[in-house]
Design a protein around this motif. Structure first.
Motif, PDB file in Angstrom:
ATOM      1  N   ALA A  82     -72.612  83.658  38.826  1.00 26.47           N
ATOM      2  CA  ALA A  82     -72.852  85.102  38.804  1.00 26.47           C
ATOM      3  C   ALA A  82     -72.074  85.803  37.682  1.00 26.47           C
ATOM      4  CB  ALA A  82     -72.464  85.695  40.150  1.00 26.47           C
ATOM      5  N   GLU A  83     -70.995  85.198  37.254  1.00 25.21           N
ATOM      6  CA  GLU A  83     -70.158  85.805  36.206  1.00 25.21           C
ATOM      7  C   GLU A  83     -70.693  85.571  34.810  1.00 25.21           C
ATOM      8  OE1 GLU A  83     -65.872  84.974  35.886  1.00 25.21           O
ATOM      9  OE2 GLU A  83     -66.017  84.440  38.004  1.00 25.21           O
ATOM     10  N   ARG A  84     -71.497  84.503  34.680  1.00 23.37           N
ATOM     11  CA  ARG A  84     -71.866  84.055  33.334  1.00 23.37           C
ATOM     12  C   ARG A  84     -72.564  85.105  32.478  1.00 23.37           C
ATOM     13  NH1 ARG A  84     -73.430  78.030  35.315  1.00 23.37           N
ATOM     14  NH2 ARG A  84     -71.271  77.319  35.526  1.00 23.37           N
ATOM     15  N   PRO A  85     -73.534  85.835  33.016  1.00 23.00           N
ATOM     16  CA  PRO A  85     -74.191  86.840  32.158  1.00 23.00           C
ATOM     17  C   PRO A  85     -73.185  87.813  31.545  1.00 23.00           C
ATOM     18  CG  PRO A  85     -75.413  86.549  34.187  1.00 23.00           C
ATOM     19  CD  PRO A  85     -74.132  85.772  34.341  1.00 23.00           C
ATOM     20  N   HIS A  86     -72.178  88.203  32.333  1.00 26.60           N
ATOM     21  CA  HIS A  86     -71.210  89.158  31.811  1.00 26.60           C
ATOM     22  C   HIS A  86     -70.336  88.532  30.719  1.00 26.60           C
ATOM     23  CE1 HIS A  86     -68.688  92.656  31.587  1.00 26.60           C
ATOM     24  NE2 HIS A  86     -67.612  91.887  31.694  1.00 26.60           N
ATOM     25  N   LEU A  87     -70.014  87.234  30.872  1.00 26.63           N
ATOM     26  CA  LEU A  87     -69.211  86.544  29.851  1.00 26.63           C
ATOM     27  C   LEU A  87     -69.959  86.504  28.523  1.00 26.63           C
ATOM     28  CD1 LEU A  87     -67.733  83.493  31.815  1.00 26.63           C
ATOM     29  CD2 LEU A  87     -66.571  85.594  31.125  1.00 26.63           C
ATOM     30  N   ILE A  88     -71.284  86.402  28.619  1.00 28.82           N
ATOM     31  CA  ILE A  88     -72.085  86.323  27.392  1.00 28.82           C
ATOM     32  C   ILE A  88     -72.344  87.711  26.818  1.00 28.82           C
ATOM     33  CG2 ILE A  88     -74.347  85.671  26.461  1.00 28.82           C
ATOM     34  CD1 ILE A  88     -74.353  83.376  28.547  1.00 28.82           C
ATOM     35  N   MET A  89     -72.761  88.656  27.691  1.00 35.39           N
ATOM     36  CA  MET A  89     -73.219  89.947  27.180  1.00 35.39           C
ATOM     37  C   MET A  89     -72.099  90.986  27.055  1.00 35.39           C
ATOM     38  SD  MET A  89     -76.289  89.226  26.583  1.00 35.39           S
ATOM     39  CE  MET A  89     -76.901  90.829  26.089  1.00 35.39           C
ATOM     40  N   GLY A  90     -71.014  90.835  27.826  1.00 37.64           N
ATOM     41  CA  GLY A  90     -69.934  91.817  27.769  1.00 37.64           C
ATOM     42  C   GLY A  90     -70.459  93.217  28.032  1.00 37.64           C
ATOM     43  N   ALA A  91     -69.792  94.226  27.450  1.00 39.44           N
ATOM     44  CA  ALA A  91     -70.239  95.602  27.627  1.00 39.44           C
ATOM     45  C   ALA A  91     -70.675  96.216  26.308  1.00 39.44           C
ATOM     46  CB  ALA A  91     -69.098  96.430  28.240  1.00 39.44           C
ATOM     47  N   SER A  92     -70.474  95.503  25.191  1.00 38.70           N
ATOM     48  CA  SER A  92     -70.709  96.135  23.886  1.00 38.70           C
ATOM     49  C   SER A  92     -71.554  95.275  22.947  1.00 38.70           C
ATOM     50  CB  SER A  92     -69.362  96.440  23.213  1.00 38.70           C
ATOM     51  OG  SER A  92     -68.632  95.236  23.049  1.00 38.70           O
ATOM     52  N   SER A  93     -72.369  94.373  23.536  1.00 35.79           N
ATOM     53  CA  SER A  93     -73.114  93.454  22.672  1.00 35.79           C
ATOM     54  C   SER A  93     -74.154  94.175  21.812  1.00 35.79           C
ATOM     55  CB  SER A  93     -73.806  92.375  23.512  1.00 35.79           C
ATOM     56  OG  SER A  93     -74.682  92.970  24.435  1.00 35.79           O
ATOM     57  N   HIS A  94     -74.589  95.356  22.257  1.00 34.69           N
ATOM     58  CA  HIS A  94     -75.588  96.083  21.466  1.00 34.69           C
ATOM     59  C   HIS A  94     -74.960  96.771  20.252  1.00 34.69           C
ATOM     60  CE1 HIS A  94     -73.723  98.861  24.216  1.00 34.69           C
ATOM     61  NE2 HIS A  94     -74.261  99.898  23.578  1.00 34.69           N
ATOM     62  N   LEU A  95     -73.640  96.907  20.248  1.00 32.75           N
ATOM     63  CA  LEU A  95     -72.959  97.575  19.132  1.00 32.75           C
ATOM     64  C   LEU A  95     -72.221  96.602  18.219  1.00 32.75           C
ATOM     65  CD1 LEU A  95     -71.360 100.582  21.067  1.00 32.75           C
ATOM     66  CD2 LEU A  95     -73.277 100.676  19.454  1.00 32.75           C
ATOM     67  N   CYS A  96     -71.624  95.587  18.860  1.00 29.74           N
ATOM     68  CA  CYS A  96     -70.693  94.697  18.157  1.00 29.74           C
ATOM     69  C   CYS A  96     -71.205  94.142  16.825  1.00 29.74           C
ATOM     70  CB  CYS A  96     -70.269  93.576  19.114  1.00 29.74           C
ATOM     71  SG  CYS A  96     -69.484  92.182  18.322  1.00 29.74           S
ATOM     72  N   PRO A  97     -72.378  93.457  16.787  1.00 30.62           N
ATOM     73  CA  PRO A  97     -72.770  92.854  15.504  1.00 30.62           C
ATOM     74  C   PRO A  97     -72.984  93.888  14.408  1.00 30.62           C
ATOM     75  CG  PRO A  97     -74.275  92.200  17.277  1.00 30.62           C
ATOM     76  CD  PRO A  97     -73.319  93.163  17.865  1.00 30.62           C
ATOM     77  N   TRP A  98     -73.539  95.033  14.778  1.00 31.11           N
ATOM     78  CA  TRP A  98     -73.861  96.045  13.754  1.00 31.11           C
ATOM     79  C   TRP A  98     -72.614  96.694  13.206  1.00 31.11           C
ATOM     80  CZ3 TRP A  98     -78.230  94.524  12.405  1.00 31.11           C
ATOM     81  CH2 TRP A  98     -79.125  93.996  13.347  1.00 31.11           C
ATOM     82  N   ARG A  99     -71.638  96.896  14.078  1.00 29.96           N
ATOM     83  CA  ARG A  99     -70.381  97.462  13.593  1.00 29.96           C
ATOM     84  C   ARG A  99     -69.655  96.474  12.686  1.00 29.96           C
ATOM     85  NH1 ARG A  99     -68.289 100.637  19.045  1.00 29.96           N
ATOM     86  NH2 ARG A  99     -69.437 102.558  18.595  1.00 29.96           N
ATOM     87  N   ILE A 100     -69.761  95.196  13.033  1.00 25.63           N
ATOM     88  CA  ILE A 100     -69.157  94.169  12.159  1.00 25.63           C
ATOM     89  C   ILE A 100     -69.832  94.193  10.788  1.00 25.63           C
ATOM     90  CG2 ILE A 100     -69.010  91.671  11.789  1.00 25.63           C
ATOM     91  CD1 ILE A 100     -68.299  91.415  14.764  1.00 25.63           C
ATOM     92  N   VAL A 101     -71.175  94.287  10.793  1.00 20.48           N
ATOM     93  CA  VAL A 101     -71.900  94.329   9.521  1.00 20.48           C
ATOM     94  C   VAL A 101     -71.473  95.547   8.703  1.00 20.48           C
ATOM     95  CG1 VAL A 101     -74.174  94.655   8.477  1.00 20.48           C
ATOM     96  CG2 VAL A 101     -73.888  93.021  10.342  1.00 20.48           C
ATOM     97  N   ALA A 102     -71.342  96.696   9.383  1.00 19.59           N
ATOM     98  CA  ALA A 102     -70.951  97.914   8.666  1.00 19.59           C
ATOM     99  C   ALA A 102     -69.567  97.757   8.039  1.00 19.59           C
ATOM    100  CB  ALA A 102     -70.969  99.112   9.621  1.00 19.59           C
ATOM    101  N   LEU A 103     -68.635  97.159   8.792  1.00 15.81           N
ATOM    102  CA  LEU A 103     -67.284  96.974   8.255  1.00 15.81           C
ATOM    103  C   LEU A 103     -67.255  95.885   7.177  1.00 15.81           C
ATOM    104  CD1 LEU A 103     -65.277  97.309  11.593  1.00 15.81           C
ATOM    105  CD2 LEU A 103     -65.271  98.918   9.676  1.00 15.81           C
ATOM    106  N   ALA A 104     -68.251  94.990   7.223  1.00 10.68           N
ATOM    107  CA  ALA A 104     -68.316  93.916   6.221  1.00 10.68           C
ATOM    108  C   ALA A 104     -68.834  94.430   4.879  1.00 10.68           C
ATOM    109  CB  ALA A 104     -69.206  92.779   6.718  1.00 10.68           C
ATOM    110  N   LEU A 105     -69.642  95.483   4.916  1.00 10.69           N
ATOM    111  CA  LEU A 105     -70.302  95.937   3.679  1.00 10.69           C
ATOM    112  C   LEU A 105     -69.342  96.237   2.525  1.00 10.69           C
ATOM    113  CD1 LEU A 105     -73.415  98.039   4.787  1.00 10.69           C
ATOM    114  CD2 LEU A 105     -73.347  95.808   3.629  1.00 10.69           C
ATOM    115  N   PRO A 106     -68.268  97.016   2.759  1.00 10.48           N
ATOM    116  CA  PRO A 106     -67.377  97.255   1.611  1.00 10.48           C
ATOM    117  C   PRO A 106     -66.785  95.951   1.051  1.00 10.48           C
ATOM    118  CG  PRO A 106     -66.512  98.252   3.637  1.00 10.48           C
ATOM    119  CD  PRO A 106     -67.887  97.784   3.936  1.00 10.48           C
ATOM    120  N   VAL A 107     -66.508  94.990   1.938  1.00  9.23           N
ATOM    121  CA  VAL A 107     -65.953  93.718   1.474  1.00  9.23           C
ATOM    122  C   VAL A 107     -66.997  92.960   0.650  1.00  9.23           C
ATOM    123  CG1 VAL A 107     -64.773  91.597   2.168  1.00  9.23           C
ATOM    124  CG2 VAL A 107     -64.582  93.650   3.594  1.00  9.23           C
ATOM    125  N   LEU A 108     -68.246  93.000   1.127  1.00 10.55           N
ATOM    126  CA  LEU A 108     -69.326  92.313   0.410  1.00 10.55           C
ATOM    127  C   LEU A 108     -69.526  92.932  -0.969  1.00 10.55           C
ATOM    128  CD1 LEU A 108     -71.619  90.254   0.312  1.00 10.55           C
ATOM    129  CD2 LEU A 108     -73.085  91.903   1.472  1.00 10.55           C
TER     130      LEU A 108
END
Lengths: 187, 213
Positions: free
Chosen positions: B116-142
């Motif tokens: 029953a815990e597994r979905p939460h371990l995978i999805m957390g609470a911020s999976s809809h934001l996390c990758p995009w925010r990482i990409v945004a912070l990566a852009l200046p470095v790129l």
């Protein structure tokens, strides 16, 4: 590929001297590279002189302006070859051709010109292939590899006179087929 | 111009070149990008308020180690790709270590958890934001890394761009980890890695166009 052995340390020394600010060493290096590049590109592009010279100059400018990317931890010939290869692929891309150039060892850039010998050997194979295998073999042994009639006889298991006759008839056939003047006209 | 004249002219303008140009230039370009990301992140989404407690948890340090590991290994590879003819095999192998380690940790955590815990371990609470925010912070470095590479000599533009994107993604994710309060390894393995990979794809597309010389 043999010359790479002493070429590498010599060119590397010139390059490192040039990187340290030595004008003469750098000029000498560019001259040697120009000659190697001209041969390399002529082989790949089939000797279209203007194309080849443009590419040679483009590559020399790249070697010059980007020489800071060479470091003494690697062979100079590998660095130079990678740039030469890149410039060739880039030309193909700009011409809209599929840039499929096999990546070879650095020796390909510094190979002496063996183009003519290579095509001559290819032609010879074609010509000999028109004969029966037995006749082709004795001609190859006696006239190309330079074996004596006796050695050829021992190698092919025929008598010496059979070898002589075979060579004679085979050559006669080849002369009839490829030696005639009329033949040249329609080629 | 005849080639001989060109050689004379190039030979006459020789100045000493500093050693380690590729590493220096990349540190300058990518480093400037990291500074920009590190300044923007707190202004934009804020540092996590529980940072003082978080430094006592393993998850916080694993996230930093994972992202820094990727950034460092891909930076090392990038420095090689920027130099024609340099060997890259060792760098590729080292670069595989962080993702493999995190995948093992994620699998172990999933295996040890209740179903029953597994979905939460995978999805957390911020999976809809996390990758995009990482990409945004990566852009200046790129952008900084691509600027640096344009002055170097990458002979494989698309691959080099992709690795620059992965490196920027790793750095962006490192900065993001000071905001993010997710703790689960499966979340890290999926969403952090996702952001880093998207950044790599952007880098590949950009490199293909921008890294010709």
């Amino acid at each position: 590929m043999a010359p790479l052995g002493d070429l590498e340390p010599r060119l590397k020394d010139l390059m490192l001297a040039g990187l340290a600010g030595d004008n003469a060493a750098h000029t000498k290096l560019l001259r040697e590279l120009a000659a190697a590049l001209r041969r390399y590109y002529a082989r790949r592009l089939g000797g279209g002189a203007a194309d080849v010279e443009d590419l040679v100059q483009d590559t020399l400018i790249a070697v010059h302006t980007r020489r800071g990317t060479y470091q003494s931890d690697m062979p100079f010939t590998a660095w130079a070859y990678a740039i030469a290869h890149y410039k060739l692929v880039d030309l193909y891309r700009r011409q809209g051709r599929r840039p499929t150039v096999p990546l070879e060892s650095a020796g390909a850039l510094f190979a002496p010109d063996d183009h003519e010998a290579w095509t001559a050997a290819g032609d010879l194979d074609h010509v000999l292939a028109t004969l029966e295998p037995k006749a082709a073999a004795v001609i190859r042994h006696t006239h190309i590899e330079g074996l004596s009639t006796k050695e050829t006889a021992a190698l092919t298991g025929q008598s010496e006179s059979a070898v002589k006759v075979g060579v004679h008839r085979g050559l006669k056939k080849l002369i009839a087929r490829f030696g005639g003047r009329s033949d040249h006209a329609d080629r | 111009m005849p080639t001989d004249n060109l050689i004379e002219r190039l030979g006459s303008e020789v100045r000493a070149v500093p050693r380690g140009l590729a590493a220096r230039r990349l540190i300058l370009g990518a480093g400037a990008g990291v500074v920009v990301a590190a300044v923007l992140m707190p202004l934009w989404i804020g540092v996590r308020p529980d940072l003082a407690q978080a430094v006592g948890t393993a998850a916080f340090w694993i996230k930093l180690a994972y992202t820094l590991g990727i950034a460092a290994a891909t930076f090392w590879l990038l420095e090689r790709l920027a130099r024609p003819g340099a060997r890259t095999l060792n760098q590729v192998i080292v670069g595989l270590a962080p993702p493999v380690a995190v995948l093992v940790l994620a699998a172990a955590e999933l295996a040890g958890a209740e179903a029953a815990e597994r979905p939460h371990l995978i999805m957390g609470a911020s999976s809809h934001l996390c990758p995009w925010r990482i990409v945004a912070l990566a852009l200046p470095v790129l952008i900084g890394a691509l600027w640096a590479l344009r002055g170097l000599a990458p002979t494989r533009p698309t691959l080099t761009g992709a690795v620059a994107g992965l490196c920027a993604g790793g750095a962006g994710a490192f900065v993001y980890a000071f905001h993010c309060d997710e703790r689960a390894m499966p979340f890290l393995a999926l969403w952090y890695s996702g952001g880093i990979v998207i950044s790599g794809v952007i880098g590949a597309v950009a490199g293909r166009r921008l890294l010709r010389w």
